[in-house]
Structure formats: structure tokens, C-alpha cells
Design a protein around this motif. Structure first.
Motif, short mmCIF file in Angstrom:
data_model
loop_
_atom_site.label_atom_id
_atom_site.label_comp_id
_atom_site.label_asym_id
_atom_site.label_seq_id
_atom_site.Cartn_x
_atom_site.Cartn_y
_atom_site.Cartn_z
N HIS A 278 1.04 -1.20 -0.15
CA HIS A 278 0.21 -0.03 0.19
C HIS A 278 0.80 1.42 0.46
O HIS A 278 0.96 2.14 0.99
CB HIS A 278 -0.78 -0.23 1.13
N PRO A 279 1.70 2.01 -1.00
CA PRO A 279 2.79 2.58 -1.01
C PRO A 279 1.67 3.80 -0.80
O PRO A 279 3.28 4.75 -0.87
CB PRO A 279 3.24 2.32 -2.86
N GLU A 280 0.65 3.64 -0.93
CA GLU A 280 -0.04 5.18 0.15
C GLU A 280 0.19 5.60 1.00
O GLU A 280 0.16 6.83 1.11
CB GLU A 280 -0.62 5.47 -0.95
N LEU A 281 0.95 5.01 1.30
CA LEU A 281 0.73 4.75 3.38
C LEU A 281 2.25 5.97 3.77
O LEU A 281 3.13 4.56 3.16
CB LEU A 281 0.17 3.10 3.12
N PRO A 282 1.72 6.54 4.54
CA PRO A 282 3.32 6.97 4.33
C PRO A 282 3.68 6.25 5.62
O PRO A 282 2.76 5.75 6.92
CB PRO A 282 3.04 8.49 5.52
N HIS A 283 5.39 6.09 5.86
CA HIS A 283 5.70 4.87 6.77
C HIS A 283 6.19 5.58 8.19
O HIS A 283 5.49 4.45 8.97
CB HIS A 283 7.66 5.16 6.05
N GLY A 284 5.71 6.91 8.17
CA GLY A 284 5.90 7.38 9.53
C GLY A 284 3.86 6.27 9.99
O GLY A 284 3.29 6.27 11.55
N ILE A 288 3.16 4.83 13.66
CA ILE A 288 2.54 4.70 14.77
C ILE A 288 1.66 4.00 14.92
O ILE A 288 1.16 3.76 15.98
CB ILE A 288 2.18 5.90 14.50
N MET A 289 1.15 2.96 13.08
CA MET A 289 -0.14 2.25 13.34
C MET A 289 -0.31 1.04 14.53
O MET A 289 -1.33 0.60 15.44
CB MET A 289 -1.03 2.18 12.41
N ILE A 290 0.85 0.61 14.19
CA ILE A 290 1.20 -0.89 14.97
C ILE A 290 2.46 -0.40 16.07
O ILE A 290 2.79 -1.55 16.85
CB ILE A 290 2.12 -1.78 14.08
N SER A 291 2.43 1.15 16.41
CA SER A 291 3.16 0.78 17.38
C SER A 291 3.13 0.19 19.27
O SER A 291 4.21 -0.18 19.58
CB SER A 291 4.35 2.83 17.47
N LEU A 342 -5.44 6.86 13.80
CA LEU A 342 -5.06 6.57 12.27
C LEU A 342 -5.91 4.78 12.15
O LEU A 342 -5.76 4.22 13.16
CB LEU A 342 -3.58 6.39 12.32
N LYS A 343 -6.13 4.69 11.31
CA LYS A 343 -6.83 3.86 10.56
C LYS A 343 -5.86 2.61 9.37
O LYS A 343 -5.89 3.65 8.45
CB LYS A 343 -7.72 3.57 10.18
N MET A 344 -5.15 0.88 9.52
CA MET A 344 -5.05 0.82 8.44
C MET A 344 -6.08 0.57 7.23
O MET A 344 -5.56 0.66 6.51
CB MET A 344 -5.31 -0.74 8.49
N SER A 345 -7.46 0.61 7.49
CA SER A 345 -8.76 0.33 6.90
C SER A 345 -8.87 2.00 5.63
O SER A 345 -9.18 1.82 4.62
CB SER A 345 -10.01 0.13 7.71
N ASP A 346 -8.35 2.85 6.37
CA ASP A 346 -8.02 4.09 5.43
C ASP A 346 -6.79 3.69 4.36
O ASP A 346 -7.81 5.09 3.43
CB ASP A 346 -8.30 5.33 6.40
N TYR A 347 -6.31 3.23 4.35
CA TYR A 347 -5.48 2.94 3.08
C TYR A 347 -5.63 1.61 3.32
O TYR A 347 -4.77 1.07 1.48
CB TYR A 347 -3.99 2.74 3.92
N LYS A 387 -4.28 -6.58 16.23
CA LYS A 387 -4.47 -5.74 17.30
C LYS A 387 -4.48 -4.25 17.10
O LYS A 387 -5.15 -3.46 17.60
CB LYS A 387 -3.44 -6.07 18.44
N SER A 388 -3.49 -3.50 16.14
CA SER A 388 -3.89 -2.73 15.80
C SER A 388 -4.53 -1.92 14.45
O SER A 388 -4.37 -1.19 14.61
CB SER A 388 -2.10 -2.59 14.88
N TYR A 389 -5.34 -3.10 14.04
CA TYR A 389 -6.36 -2.49 12.89
C TYR A 389 -7.76 -1.56 12.90
O TYR A 389 -8.54 -2.48 14.41
CB TYR A 389 -6.46 -4.46 12.78
N ARG A 390 -7.77 -0.91 12.83
CA ARG A 390 -9.00 -0.29 12.47
C ARG A 390 -9.64 -0.08 11.48
O ARG A 390 -8.60 0.16 10.85
CB ARG A 390 -8.55 0.78 13.33
#
Length: 390
Positions: A278-284, A288-291, A342-347, A387-390
Motif C-alpha cells: 500500500h505505497p500511499e501509506l506514509p511510513h511514519g 504509528i498504527m502498529i507501535s 489512524l486507521k489501516m482501513s483508510d489505506y 491488535k492494531s487494526y481499525r
């Protein structure tokens, strides 16, 4: 105590110091000036200022503007051809981490035959040694994000195989010169200031809990964490707060240095898998999502309790006394910076990808799993994603 350290880059740090570029020793006479495919350095005048500085230094420059937010192998190979076609003898990277990362790979391929993946380790990479030294590299960083102005690594995505892998790692891929001018970071929007700032933080936290940590890397890591804790929220709130921009620029460079002494953990492997697909996802943002789940895994295992307590204190929780306090301090900073939800699903990430992403992380950048403070299985990685998924 045991560590290796080699940081040969000349750092020129401080407000307004881009204007001193012409006073520095240049490693050649014809530069490929690499910038992103965005508009910022053109619109804010930094590109013109850099070209003028190079002209004053007696350097001719050819501008290559083909680098995206997650640099790809295709972009690198196009940049290398551009450098050869224009007879360039060194490269200037003007931009954020993506530009500096790509520049290191372009420098490699401008002087070596074949394909970038011939010289990459991991999964489909052939892992061949370079035949010739890369072009010398000068970095002018416009963000406080990856610390790439201070280390010998870049990260590039092979879009054909969905592999996002570290490239370089040679003494010759360290920049010879890096200009770190916090004034160039003022125009970074709040959202990206936050994303990049947390990348700085996790370079430091991961290197601090890493099995490769030492007294030398600890010094850099903790100072970086302290500066992030003190200045990131301020920089996000007010991009013109120059003290905050300076503090984050300093933390960023330190986080780059710490990665040359210690090694980041598999948090980066997991995120690289996410943004490879998902290259549109900024690395930072991905980090944050999985931290919370990633760091929480090691806290639950009591892998290095004292280190999590010390990091919580460095982030500003002076009375921290248990490892869970780190997660509390981390949550607070993410909330203040507006990135706690932040939501994984948004990307476009879906739960049915977790197994594939976990496998990709180990196949593409499995070496970082050796830096984890305790074993993390495939199933553990899937659980971090779950656990990180939204």
C-alpha cells in the motif's frame, strides 16, 4: 561493552546554513540534483537557492525530479540513467527521507551495471557486491524524519514483487556532506511533521531495545527520545516554532547516527510490508498504527523492562516506574499530535492480508528480527497487525 561505529559524514547544522553550501568542499563538478515529484522545494524557493549555491561553488547541476513518497526501483534506475546521460560525478539529494534514500540507490546504480535488485539482499535480491564505488552523495534534508542524512542505508520498493528493502549499507553510501537547516522544515504540514517525527522516535526506541544496543548507541537514542518528547508536539502545533524545529532536526540526525551503531527492530520490517503493498501509506503513519501493539508485545514478555521505563522517563514521564508507562507516554504524545486514531482501513489494508504481510516482513527484511529483544514468531506478527487494526 562491544560496538562498531563509523560516521564519516560532515554535518553542517543550524538555521540558515543552506547559504553556506558553496563554502563546503564539493566532491565533483557536475551534480545530479535529486528532488521529489512534488512541488514544495520549487514553490518555497529552496530549489533555486540550492542551484545558486551550487553555481557559486562552481558546480553545474542537472535536476532529476522523478522520486515519489515511497521510492521505487523504477525511479532509481531512471535516476541512474539520468546521471550517466548527463555525465554527473556526484549526487545532491534535496528533500526528505524518500529523496535521500533514493539518492543512495541512484548513486550505486549510476556506476554499476545491471539492476538494483542484483545488489540487494533479502527475498528476490541477488545480494551481489558492488563492482564500483557509488557516486559521492551530498544530502540537504528538508524534513525531520528518517535520519537518512546520517546513515549509509536507503529503503526502496520493488513494485514488481512488493518488496520494500534496505539498500546500500556500504561505507561509500554514507553522505560525504549533510546540510541540516531547520528553516527548510518550516513548511512541512502538521500531519507530516507528526508522521516524520514518530519515525524519528521509533528509530531511537527500536535501537534502544535492540539486541545490538550499546552504551554508545544508548547515548544517541535517549537524547533523541528526549528531544522528541520535548519538541514534537510543539512543532506539530506551530510549524514556525523554530526552537521546536531545531530540536526535532537534532533528534532526527541523532536517530540516523544511532542506526549506524545499533539496529532497528522488526517494527520497521512489519511497516515496510504494509507500505510495500500500500505505497500511499506514509511510513511514519504505518509505524504509528502498529507501535502500541508492537512495543506492548515485548512489555508483556518482560523482554527489557528497565529500558521501557527509561524511555518513558525520556519522553517526559519523570515518575515512570513500570514498563507499561512507556505505552502511556506514547499514547499521550500520539493524542497530542493528533495521530492516535489512524486507521489501516483508510489505506485499503484488510484483515485477510495480515498473514501475507507478516510473511513479507520476514522474507524481505528478516534480518531486523534478530534485533528484537526476544523471539517474535510469524503468529506474533499477525497478532500485532490484528491488535492494531481499525
Amino acid at each position: 561493552m562491544s560496538f562498531n561505529m563509523y560516521v564519516p559524514t560532515r554535518f553542517v547544522f543550524g538555521n540558515g546554513r543552506l547559504d553556506e553550501l558553496h563554502q563546503q568542499k564539493m566532491p565533483g563538478k557536475k551534480a545530479i540534483l535529486a528532488i521529489s515529484n512534488g512541488k514544495s522545494v520549487r514553490e518555497n524557493g529552496v530549489l533555486d537557492r540550492t542551484l545558486e549555491q551550487l553555481k557559486k561553488a562552481g558546480v553545474h547541476a542537472a535536476v532529476f525530479s522523478g522520486i515519489g513518497a515511497n521510492p521505487t526501483k523504477t525511479e532509481v534506475m531512471e535516476g541512474a540513467k539520468f546521471a550517466r546521460d548527463n555525465g554527473c560525478d556526484f549526487i545532491v539529494a534535496l528533500g526528505g527521507g524518500s529523496v535521500m534514500d533514493a539518492a543512495k540507490a541512484i548513486a550505486m546504480m549510476a556506476t554499476n551495471n545491471g539492476d538494483l535488485w542484483d545488489y540487494v539482499g533479502g527475498k528476490t535480491g541477488k545480494g551481489q557486491p558492488l563492482q564500483r564505488d557509488p557516486l559521492p552523495i551530498v544530502c540537504i534534508t528538508t524534513t525531520a524524519g528518517t535520519g537518512s542524512e546520517a546513515d549509509q542505508w536507503g529503503v526502496v520498493t520493488n513494485e514488481e514483487t512488493n518488496e520494500k528493502i534496505g539498500v546500500g549499507g556500504y561505507d561509500s553510501t554514507f553522505p560525504v556532506l549533510s546540510i541540516i537547516d531547520p528553516e527548510l522544515m518550516v513548511s512541512v504540514p502538521p500531519k507530516f511533521t507528526a508522521y516524520q517525527g514518530f519515525d524519528v522516535l521509533f528509530h531511537a526506541t527500536e535501537s534502544y531495545i535492540s539486541t545490538f544496543a550499546s552504551a554508545m548507541s544508548d547515548m544517541y537514542a535517549l537524547t533523541a527520545i528526549e528531544n522528541v518528547g520535548k519538541y514534537l508536539a510543539r512543532a506539530v502545533k506551530d510549524g514556525n516554532d523554530m526552537e521546536a524545529r531545531e530540536g526535532m532536526a537534532f533528534a532526527n540526525t541523532l536517530s540516523g547516527v544511532v542506526m549506524t551503531v545499533s539496529v532497528t527492530t522488526a517494527e520497521h520490517s512489519l511497516e515496510h510490508a504494509m507500505s510495500a503493498y500500500h505505497p500511499e501509506l506514509p511510513h511514519g503513519a504505518g509505524l504509528i498504527m502498529i507501535s502500541q501493539a508492537f512495543h506492548g508485545f515485548f512489555i508483556e514478555k518482560h523482554a527489557c523492562d528497565d529500558r521501557f521505563v527509561r524511555m518513558a522517563q525520556a519522553l517526559g514521564m519523570k515518575d515512570a516506574e513500570k514498563p507499561e508507562d512507556f505505552l502511556t507516554a506514547l499514547t499521550k504524545l500520539q493524542e497530542v499530535c493528533g495521530v492516535a486514531d489512524l486507521k489501516m482501513s483508510d489505506y485499503g489494508i484488510t484483515p485477510d492480508e495480515f498473514d501475507k504481510l507478516a510473511a513479507n516482513a520476514r522474507e524481505a527484511m528478516g534480518g531486523l528480527f534478530a534485533a528484537n529483544p526476544c523471539e517474535m514468531t510469524h503468529e506474533d506478527c499477525v497478532e500485532v497487525f490484528r491488535k492494531s487494526y481499525r
